[in-house]
Motif scaffolding. Structure first.
Motif, mmCIF file in Angstrom:
data_model
loop_
_atom_site.group_PDB
_atom_site.id
_atom_site.type_symbol
_atom_site.label_atom_id
_atom_site.label_comp_id
_atom_site.label_asym_id
_atom_site.label_seq_id
_atom_site.Cartn_x
_atom_site.Cartn_y
_atom_site.Cartn_z
ATOM 1 N N LYS A 85 0.835 -1.186 0.000
ATOM 2 C CA LYS A 85 0.000 0.000 0.000
ATOM 3 C C LYS A 85 0.881 1.252 0.000
ATOM 4 N N PRO A 86 0.370 2.373 -0.458
ATOM 5 C CA PRO A 86 1.175 3.608 -0.421
ATOM 6 C C PRO A 86 1.693 3.924 0.980
ATOM 7 N N GLU A 87 0.927 3.570 1.992
ATOM 8 C CA GLU A 87 1.365 3.857 3.367
ATOM 9 C C GLU A 87 2.507 2.948 3.831
ATOM 10 N N ASP A 88 2.879 1.963 3.015
ATOM 11 C CA ASP A 88 4.053 1.146 3.319
ATOM 12 C C ASP A 88 5.336 1.822 2.857
ATOM 13 N N THR A 89 5.213 2.931 2.156
ATOM 14 C CA THR A 89 6.383 3.655 1.679
ATOM 15 C C THR A 89 7.223 4.126 2.860
ATOM 16 N N ALA A 90 8.496 3.774 2.840
ATOM 17 C CA ALA A 90 9.395 4.106 3.947
ATOM 18 C C ALA A 90 10.793 3.596 3.612
ATOM 19 N N VAL A 91 11.731 3.993 4.436
ATOM 20 C CA VAL A 91 13.046 3.369 4.418
ATOM 21 C C VAL A 91 12.984 2.196 5.396
ATOM 22 N N TYR A 92 13.332 1.031 4.923
ATOM 23 C CA TYR A 92 13.282 -0.182 5.731
ATOM 24 C C TYR A 92 14.699 -0.504 6.219
ATOM 25 N N TYR A 93 14.802 -0.761 7.527
ATOM 26 C CA TYR A 93 16.093 -1.040 8.155
ATOM 27 C C TYR A 93 16.098 -2.446 8.738
ATOM 28 N N CYS A 94 17.185 -3.157 8.477
ATOM 29 C CA CYS A 94 17.388 -4.458 9.091
ATOM 30 C C CYS A 94 17.995 -4.248 10.480
ATOM 31 N N ASN A 95 17.617 -5.114 11.403
ATOM 32 C CA ASN A 95 18.071 -4.983 12.790
ATOM 33 C C ASN A 95 18.434 -6.348 13.342
ATOM 34 N N ALA A 96 19.496 -6.386 14.139
ATOM 35 C CA ALA A 96 19.875 -7.612 14.857
ATOM 36 C C ALA A 96 20.053 -7.277 16.325
ATOM 37 N N VAL A 97 19.567 -8.158 17.176
ATOM 38 C CA VAL A 97 19.598 -7.920 18.618
ATOM 39 C C VAL A 97 20.491 -8.954 19.283
ATOM 40 N N THR A 98 21.445 -8.485 20.077
ATOM 41 C CA THR A 98 22.243 -9.349 20.926
ATOM 42 C C THR A 98 21.997 -8.946 22.369
ATOM 43 N N ILE A 99 22.625 -9.654 23.304
ATOM 44 C CA ILE A 99 22.468 -9.294 24.712
ATOM 45 C C ILE A 99 22.953 -7.872 24.965
ATOM 46 N N LEU A 100 23.989 -7.478 24.237
ATOM 47 C CA LEU A 100 24.632 -6.203 24.530
ATOM 48 C C LEU A 100 24.007 -5.019 23.798
ATOM 49 N N LYS A 101 23.567 -5.210 22.560
ATOM 50 C CA LYS A 101 23.110 -4.050 21.800
ATOM 51 C C LYS A 101 22.316 -4.440 20.568
ATOM 52 N N HIS A 102 21.746 -3.388 19.953
ATOM 53 C CA HIS A 102 21.106 -3.524 18.658
ATOM 54 C C HIS A 102 22.109 -3.142 17.574
ATOM 55 N N TYR A 103 22.040 -3.857 16.459
ATOM 56 C CA TYR A 103 22.838 -3.515 15.293
ATOM 57 C C TYR A 103 21.885 -3.160 14.152
ATOM 58 N N TRP A 104 22.322 -2.214 13.330
ATOM 59 C CA TRP A 104 21.479 -1.743 12.233
ATOM 60 C C TRP A 104 22.206 -1.850 10.900
ATOM 61 N N GLY A 105 21.475 -2.261 9.892
ATOM 62 C CA GLY A 105 22.003 -2.213 8.544
ATOM 63 C C GLY A 105 21.668 -0.875 7.909
ATOM 64 N N GLN A 106 22.176 -0.678 6.713
ATOM 65 C CA GLN A 106 21.810 0.543 5.996
ATOM 66 C C GLN A 106 20.371 0.406 5.540
ATOM 67 N N GLY A 107 19.681 1.458 5.371
ATOM 68 C CA GLY A 107 18.286 1.395 4.968
ATOM 69 C C GLY A 107 18.135 1.075 3.491
ATOM 70 N N THR A 108 16.977 0.523 3.157
ATOM 71 C CA THR A 108 16.634 0.297 1.763
ATOM 72 C C THR A 108 15.256 0.917 1.524
ATOM 73 N N GLN A 109 15.162 1.731 0.494
ATOM 74 C CA GLN A 109 13.943 2.491 0.249
ATOM 75 C C GLN A 109 12.891 1.617 -0.444
ATOM 76 N N VAL A 110 11.692 1.640 0.108
ATOM 77 C CA VAL A 110 10.525 1.010 -0.520
ATOM 78 C C VAL A 110 9.529 2.119 -0.824
ATOM 79 N N THR A 111 9.190 2.265 -2.094
ATOM 80 C CA THR A 111 8.229 3.273 -2.507
ATOM 81 C C THR A 111 7.064 2.590 -3.218
ATOM 82 N N VAL A 112 5.868 2.828 -2.701
ATOM 83 C CA VAL A 112 4.665 2.234 -3.293
ATOM 84 C C VAL A 112 3.857 3.366 -3.910
ATOM 85 N N SER A 113 3.809 3.377 -5.217
ATOM 86 C CA SER A 113 3.153 4.481 -5.910
ATOM 87 C C SER A 113 2.759 4.054 -7.312
ATOM 88 N N SER A 114 1.650 4.609 -7.761
ATOM 89 C CA SER A 114 1.219 4.351 -9.140
ATOM 90 C C SER A 114 1.766 5.417 -10.085
#
Length: 114
Positions: A85-114
């Motif tokens: 849906k258009p409202e799904d448009t966003a930058v999507y980030y991958c995340n990994a959780v360990t006991i100590l911290k969160h890790y983040w990947g670079q974002g990937t853009q998802v654009t939903v548009s006609s």
């Protein structure tokens, strides 16, 4: 832990995309991996998560449309996004959780548009 995300793009409403996130480094320490998204002017929100035991959880807004899965042999987590849906448009980030911290990947853009 290093995370490499891919798979974003431009898609029409009702379409689908598969996002991938490959983990490397101290992957043995990862307890869960997931996807977050951030739309312009909004806070980053959880989309889906999968634990090391295989338990999954989804945001209400994507239940029934998105599926998170993993390939342990490839240390990769996937997010299959359907009925976009258009409202799904966003930058999507991958995340990994360990006991100590969160890790983040670079974002990937998802654009939903006609």
């Amino acid at each position: 832990v290093q995370l490499q995300a891919s798979g974003g793009g431009l898609v029409q409403p009702g379409g689908c995309l598969r996002l991938s996130c490959a983990a490397s480094g101290s992957i043995f320490s990862i307890n869960a991996m997931g996807w977050y998204r951030q739309a312009p002017g909004k806070q980053r929100e959880l989309v889906a998560i999968i634990t090391s035991g295989g338990t999954t959880n989804y945001a209400d807004s994507v239940k029934g449309r998105f599926t998170i899965s993993r390939d342990t042999a490839k240390n990769t987590v996937y997010l299959q996004t359907n009925s976009l849906k258009p409202e799904d448009t966003a930058v999507y980030y991958c995340n990994a959780v360990t006991i100590l911290k969160h890790y983040w990947g670079q974002g990937t853009q998802v654009t939903v548009s006609s």
